[in-house]
Enzyme design. Structure first.
Site, PDB file in Angstrom:
ATOM      1  N   LYS A 135      68.334  20.245  98.718  1.00  0.00           N
ATOM      2  CA  LYS A 135      67.447  19.404  99.533  1.00  0.00           C
ATOM      3  C   LYS A 135      67.614  17.931  99.160  1.00  0.00           C
ATOM      4  O   LYS A 135      67.618  17.055 100.038  1.00  0.00           O
ATOM      5  CB  LYS A 135      65.995  19.841  99.347  1.00  0.00           C
ATOM      6  CG  LYS A 135      65.002  18.973 100.121  1.00  0.00           C
ATOM      7  CD  LYS A 135      63.593  19.514 100.019  1.00  0.00           C
ATOM      8  CE  LYS A 135      62.633  18.635 100.831  1.00  0.00           C
ATOM      9  NZ  LYS A 135      61.256  19.182 100.864  1.00  0.00           N
ATOM     10  N   HIS A 271      97.083  46.689 120.816  1.00  0.00           N
ATOM     11  CA  HIS A 271      95.956  46.048 121.495  1.00  0.00           C
ATOM     12  C   HIS A 271      94.692  46.902 121.431  1.00  0.00           C
ATOM     13  O   HIS A 271      94.010  47.118 122.423  1.00  0.00           O
ATOM     14  CB  HIS A 271      96.306  45.729 122.947  1.00  0.00           C
ATOM     15  CG  HIS A 271      97.542  44.896 123.095  1.00  0.00           C
ATOM     16  ND1 HIS A 271      97.677  43.654 122.510  1.00  0.00           N
ATOM     17  CD2 HIS A 271      98.714  45.141 123.739  1.00  0.00           C
ATOM     18  CE1 HIS A 271      98.868  43.164 122.800  1.00  0.00           C
ATOM     19  NE2 HIS A 271      99.527  44.039 123.539  1.00  0.00           N
TER      20      HIS A 271
END
Length: 508
Positions: A135, A271
């Site tokens: 932070k 595929h």
């Protein structure tokens, strides 16, 4: 003098990093085992209790949860009132936090771990300290990965740790705590039976960046679920160049397919669909039968087997261009053979483990879909014979093999099976009758005496009739069409057997 706090579970590179900080003038404070590791490495460091004025307590559960740590991390250097508050209470600024968390993941993946042991590995102070430093990253450097130590030391030494670099470290810190919390949540809810949680996070560890995605203009990366997930995520690469996005997808599809069979099995995938599949007494025979299903499509495909890859099978594989080979183990006798095709990727992959993120996940714009994996196999006792003729024992055997196969073919899906091998595959068609036509076309004369599996019901008799004309003798399908009676009449008229599973195998 700048101040650093070090509190790490992973001690990799710790001593070298600490020495580098000392050379840069940092005063070091450390917790528990980290302090001990530094002292063992003869690195000067002070206990974190010197900052807090309070000893560690509750078996180490309380170490850094104190203003002496968090005020020094969170104080904004651009606000005089923050700095005055530190001075008023005799607290010092913290300029660097190096922290990674308790080994919760490693602990819960142990087969004999108890719930109590797992709970004790939930870090509290570490995430709080990391999040506080992230932070206030404009003033505090936060480091959570040993892989960053050299980079951070170099940037600190050269004065190049700018705002952009600090933000990257802060983002990595939040990702670290977020993934940690995701594992904890998944572990605690692991036995829940009340459906999916209101909020779901999935933690992945970067395995490797990929050259590109499905297409060259798409960036991509490969993440694995945990340190040892099995499957393609935990595969060992034996040879070949870097894996690509499509390689990984095809290898996964092929491996999942063969691992669904108890008998020695070989699949050739192109595929994401099998162009060849067979089971036999050994993998060399299975490969030959799989290759014969579609010799054209096998070129440039992916091969998977569910048995250790031996020399006899490898000798056949290297006869044509194959992009990836994956097996549970690659025997030494096969490695020399496979090395003839140096660019061919060879993977050794164990069966994937049922981890805490055991989901089939697919992304869509604005969200993602989550479902259980389709682990349904073939259950003959659940099947219902719909026709007057019941399948023979030989047909039942082939129907079971075909039903497992069709589960791994894109919908609409049809598979013709004969003699333990797929002889025709119709995949990804918009209509079921066209899927049958494609499977029959690829099978040619081999369709005579074959069985046929359909991943969903026949909406009309036409698809079934295409198979009948090609010589199919038995059919397995889910059933459930409004026109089931018409389809059964057509099957009875042809004298074939047809069974319904009551369970479809759609795969999109």
């Amino acid at each position: 003098m700048p101040t650093a706090i070090l509190s790490v579970s992973d001690k990799t590179g710790l001593a070298a990093f600490a020495r580098g900080l000392k050379r840069l003038g940092y005063e070091l404070f450390a917790t528990g085992s980290t302090l001990q590791a530094l002292q063992d490495a003869v690195v000067d460091a002070q206990p974190v209790s010197d900052l807090t004025g309070f000893p560690e307590m509750l078996d180490g559960r309380i170490k850094t949860l104190h203003p002496g740590v968090h005020a020094g991390i969170l104080a904004r250097r651009d606000r005089r009132e923050h700095l005055d508050a530190l001075a008023e209470h005799g607290l010092r600024e913290i300029d660097l936090v190096c922290c990674n968390l308790y080994p919760f993941v490693d602990t819960v993946l142990r087969p004999d771990v108890t719930f109590e042991e797992a709970i004790e590995q939930i870090d509290i102070g570490g995430p709080a300290m990391i999040r506080a430093a992230a932070k206030n990253h404009e003033s505090v450097v936060v480091v959570v990965r040993p892989q960053r130590y050299s980079e951070v030391l170099g940037a600190l030494n050269e004065g190049t740790l700018d705002e952009s670099a600090r933000r990257r470290l802060a983002a990595e810190a939040y990702a670290h705590t977020s993934a940690y919390d995701a594992w904890i949540a998944a572990y605690i809810r692991r036995d829940e039976t009340n459906g999916f949680p209101a909020e779901l996070s999935i933690a992945g560890l970067l395995e490797r960046p990929l050259k590109y995605g499905e297409n060259e203009h798409q960036k991509a990366a490969f993440y694995r679920l945990g340190p040892d997930p099995g499957g393609i995520g935990g595969a060992e690469q034996i040879q070949g160049g870097p894996l690509g996005f499509n390689n990984i997808q095809d290898a996964s599809a092929a491996f999942q397919l063969v691992m669904d069979y108890a008998e020695p099995a070989v699949a050739i995938v192109k595929h994401m669909n099998p162009s060849g599949l067979a089971v036999a007494g050994d993998t060399a025979t299975a490969y030959r039968l799989a290759y014969e299903c579609d010799k054209v499509s096998a070129f440039g495909g992916v091969v998977a087997t569910n048995r250790p890859l031996d020399r006899a099978t490898a000798e056949q594989i290297v006869q044509i261009v194959t992009h990836v080979v994956v097996a549970p183990q690659v025997l030494d006798e096969a490695k020399d053979v496979l090395a003839r095709r140096k660019n061919m990727i060879v993977l050794a992959a164990e069966l994937s483990r049922r981890g805490l993120f055991d989901y089939d996940v697919r992304s869509v714009p604005g969200g993602f879909l989550v479902q259980e994996w389709d682990r349904a196999g073939f259950d003959r006792t659940a099947c219902k014979t719909l026709t007057r003729r019941t399948p023979s024992e030989a047909e039942w055997e082939q129907l079971g093999l075909a039903w497992i196969a069709v589960k791994h073919v894109k919908s609409n899906a049809i598979v013709l099976f004969k003699g333990g091998a797929a002889v025709g595959v119709g995949a990804g068609q918009m209509s079921r009758v066209e899927a049958v036509q494609l499977a029959v076309q690829r099978a040619g004369d081999r369709s005579r005496g074959a069985v046929m599996a359909s991943d969903a019901f026949f909406p009309f008799p036409d698809g079934l009739e295409v198979g009948v004309r090609a010589g199919v003798t038995a059919v397995i399908q889910p059933g459930g069409s409004m026109r089931d009676a018409d389809v059964v009449v057509a099957a009875d008229a042809a004298g074939i057997a047809m069974v319904a599973t009551g369970q479809r195998h759609f795969k999109h």
